[in-house]
Motif scaffolding. Structure first.
Motif, PDB file in Angstrom:
ATOM      1  N   GLN A 293      -3.812  11.780 -14.920  1.00 49.84           N
ATOM      2  CA  GLN A 293      -3.889  12.220 -13.526  1.00 49.84           C
ATOM      3  C   GLN A 293      -5.056  11.551 -12.796  1.00 49.84           C
ATOM      4  OE1 GLN A 293      -3.699  16.653 -13.872  1.00 49.84           O
ATOM      5  NE2 GLN A 293      -2.022  16.456 -12.397  1.00 49.84           N
ATOM      6  N   VAL A 294      -6.133  11.344 -13.512  1.00 53.29           N
ATOM      7  CA  VAL A 294      -7.262  10.626 -12.908  1.00 53.29           C
ATOM      8  C   VAL A 294      -6.835   9.208 -12.551  1.00 53.29           C
ATOM      9  CG1 VAL A 294      -9.582   9.737 -13.293  1.00 53.29           C
ATOM     10  CG2 VAL A 294      -8.979  12.025 -14.120  1.00 53.29           C
ATOM     11  N   VAL A 295      -6.083   8.584 -13.447  1.00 52.17           N
ATOM     12  CA  VAL A 295      -5.561   7.243 -13.174  1.00 52.17           C
ATOM     13  C   VAL A 295      -4.637   7.283 -11.962  1.00 52.17           C
ATOM     14  CG1 VAL A 295      -4.104   5.371 -14.047  1.00 52.17           C
ATOM     15  CG2 VAL A 295      -5.746   6.506 -15.575  1.00 52.17           C
ATOM     16  N   ALA A 296      -3.777   8.318 -11.885  1.00 54.81           N
ATOM     17  CA  ALA A 296      -2.853   8.462 -10.756  1.00 54.81           C
ATOM     18  C   ALA A 296      -3.608   8.652  -9.446  1.00 54.81           C
ATOM     19  CB  ALA A 296      -1.913   9.639 -11.002  1.00 54.81           C
ATOM     20  N   LEU A 297      -4.707   9.419  -9.494  1.00 52.54           N
ATOM     21  CA  LEU A 297      -5.532   9.622  -8.306  1.00 52.54           C
ATOM     22  C   LEU A 297      -6.080   8.292  -7.804  1.00 52.54           C
ATOM     23  CD1 LEU A 297      -7.132  11.253  -6.246  1.00 52.54           C
ATOM     24  CD2 LEU A 297      -8.829  11.723  -8.031  1.00 52.54           C
TER      25      LEU A 297
ATOM     26  N   GLY B 224       0.808  -1.203   0.000  1.00 51.82           N
ATOM     27  CA  GLY B 224       0.000   0.000   0.000  1.00 51.82           C
ATOM     28  C   GLY B 224       0.846   1.260   0.000  1.00 51.82           C
ATOM     29  N   LEU B 225       1.926   1.261   0.789  1.00 59.76           N
ATOM     30  CA  LEU B 225       2.839   2.409   0.818  1.00 59.76           C
ATOM     31  C   LEU B 225       3.456   2.659  -0.548  1.00 59.76           C
ATOM     32  CD1 LEU B 225       4.708   1.733   4.195  1.00 59.76           C
ATOM     33  CD2 LEU B 225       3.121   3.608   3.727  1.00 59.76           C
ATOM     34  N   LEU B 226       3.970   1.584  -1.154  1.00 59.04           N
ATOM     35  CA  LEU B 226       4.624   1.725  -2.465  1.00 59.04           C
ATOM     36  C   LEU B 226       3.639   2.196  -3.533  1.00 59.04           C
ATOM     37  CD1 LEU B 226       6.875  -1.485  -2.416  1.00 59.04           C
ATOM     38  CD2 LEU B 226       7.559   0.889  -1.998  1.00 59.04           C
TER      39      LEU B 226
ATOM     40  N   LEU C 189      -5.346   6.516  -4.100  1.00 58.34           N
ATOM     41  CA  LEU C 189      -6.411   6.082  -3.209  1.00 58.34           C
ATOM     42  C   LEU C 189      -6.379   4.579  -2.982  1.00 58.34           C
ATOM     43  CD1 LEU C 189      -9.387   8.346  -4.370  1.00 58.34           C
ATOM     44  CD2 LEU C 189      -7.789   8.679  -2.480  1.00 58.34           C
ATOM     45  N   THR C 190      -5.981   3.824  -3.995  1.00 59.05           N
ATOM     46  CA  THR C 190      -5.843   2.377  -3.845  1.00 59.05           C
ATOM     47  C   THR C 190      -4.788   2.048  -2.800  1.00 59.05           C
ATOM     48  OG1 THR C 190      -6.502   1.975  -6.153  1.00 59.05           O
ATOM     49  CG2 THR C 190      -5.274   0.225  -5.023  1.00 59.05           C
ATOM     50  N   GLY C 191      -3.663   2.749  -2.872  1.00 65.27           N
ATOM     51  CA  GLY C 191      -2.605   2.537  -1.902  1.00 65.27           C
ATOM     52  C   GLY C 191      -3.031   2.892  -0.486  1.00 65.27           C
ATOM     53  N   VAL C 192      -3.762   4.015  -0.351  1.00 65.23           N
ATOM     54  CA  VAL C 192      -4.226   4.455   0.966  1.00 65.23           C
ATOM     55  C   VAL C 192      -5.227   3.461   1.546  1.00 65.23           C
ATOM     56  CG1 VAL C 192      -5.517   6.237   2.202  1.00 65.23           C
ATOM     57  CG2 VAL C 192      -3.786   6.890   0.529  1.00 65.23           C
TER      58      VAL C 192
END
Length: 339
Positions: free
Chosen positions: A316-320, A162-164, A324-327
């Protein structure tokens, strides 16, 4: 900058409690009865922590049109602190002990000036949506900075993953910034803004952990939050003076939209949304209330695009989504691990 139940945090008894115990243990102290809670007030409270906190990033942008960043923080926290002091006085709540006052002042400066205040500074260089996405990584910083729990956290592969994933998403979001954005004319500005927000996130988490380990959760009342706000306001006033911001600030030259942005931050961001949050954690499960962590950046990006014309690329939407997936992965793994 938002407050997280699962760790973020800060200004109320439960969030500090969750830094010391597990979510289950902490919530045994609450007699929750959601069946008697008015659905109307629940909807309003969730609207406040979802929408209002998500739009404070845009309010920063409007205030910055004519008000220097640390002057914004100084006025925001001093006025909010004084208003909250009147409420606390009216409720005849107990004044904190001397040691608590010191610890509250330190945590308030770290979280509200170092954390939220630096977000305002960063929005001179990056969009409000970009700032919100980076702030969403704060739960990841809790894992990295909560040294007593490293053995628990870093023995869990899902937390590490998740961190990575979360930090990779931040890098991707920053790299994919549209070149024609007014605040991102130079790549150096984008990099500087990103670094400033990351430093702010670290300071917010540091202030939260500092307070969590020194103040007993059951002692929290409105005076505690008032002290944090006033201490942050006074320190921001000092920084604005040292930085020469007060000399550049002309009250009569500030247009109505900038005053409106500041008023929104004071009334809705520092008072209404916070009080809604403080109430929600007493009547709803923490996992539900903490969903604002994931909603706020979505609201910020959407509002920034609609109201301020901030450009957002498809990547950027993909990056967002990656952030959120990681968090989410980190947060859920922490809960399952008992942290």
């Amino acid at each position: 900058m938002t407050i997280y139940i699962t760790s973020k945090t800060s200004l109320n008894g439960y969030s500090l409690c969750s830094e010391i115990h597990t979510v289950k243990t902490c919530f045994k102290g609450y007699m929750m009865n959601t069946t008697i809670v008015s659905r109307f007030w629940l909807v309003l409270a969730f609207f406040a922590i979802y929408f209002v906190w998500g739009t404070t990033y845009l309010a920063n942008l409007y205030a910055l049109k004519a008000i220097p960043p640390f002057v914004i923080s100084a006025l925001r926290y001093l006025v909010a602190g004084l208003l909250l002091a009147l409420l606390a006085y009216g409720k005849s709540q107990a004044w904190p002990q001397k040691k608590e006052i010191r610890d509250l002042a330190i945590s308030g400066v770290l979280m509200l000036v170092g954390g939220s205040g630096l977000v305002v500074v960063a929005e001179q260089y990056i969009t409000s949506g970009s700032a919100a996405v980076i702030v969403a990584t704060e739960p990841l910083w809790f894992v990295l900075l909560d040294q007593p729990r490293w053995k628990l956290y870093f023995s869990n592969g899902k937390i590490i993953a998740g961190l990575l994933i979360g930090f990779a998403g931040v890098v991707l979001f920053a790299q994919m910034a549209p070149a024609n954005s007014p605040q991102q004319d130079q790549s150096t500005n984008q990099f500087l803004g990103t670094v400033i927000v990351l430093v702010g996130a670290i300071l917010w988490v540091s202030g939260t952990l500092f307070a969590a380990r020194r103040i007993k959760p059951g002692r929290y009342n409105l005076w505690h939050t008032t002290i944090q706000l006033v201490a942050a306001g006074l320190f921001a006033t000092f920084l604005a003076m040292v930085n020469g911001e007060w000399n550049r600030f002309v009250w009569l030259a500030v247009p109505l939209p900038a005053w409106g942005g500041l008023a929104f931050l004071i009334l809705f961001g520092s008072l209404i949304a916070y009080l809604a949050f403080a109430w929600l954690v007493t009547v709803q499960p923490p996992a539900i209330v903490s969903t604002h962590t994931y909603i706020n950046p979505l609201i910020a990006v959407l509002i920034g695009w609609l109201a301020a014309g901030e450009a957002v690329t498809g990547l950027q939407v993909v990056a967002l989504i990656v952030v959120l997936t990681g968090v989410v992965l980190t947060q859920l793994s922490k809960i399952q691990a008992g942290g």
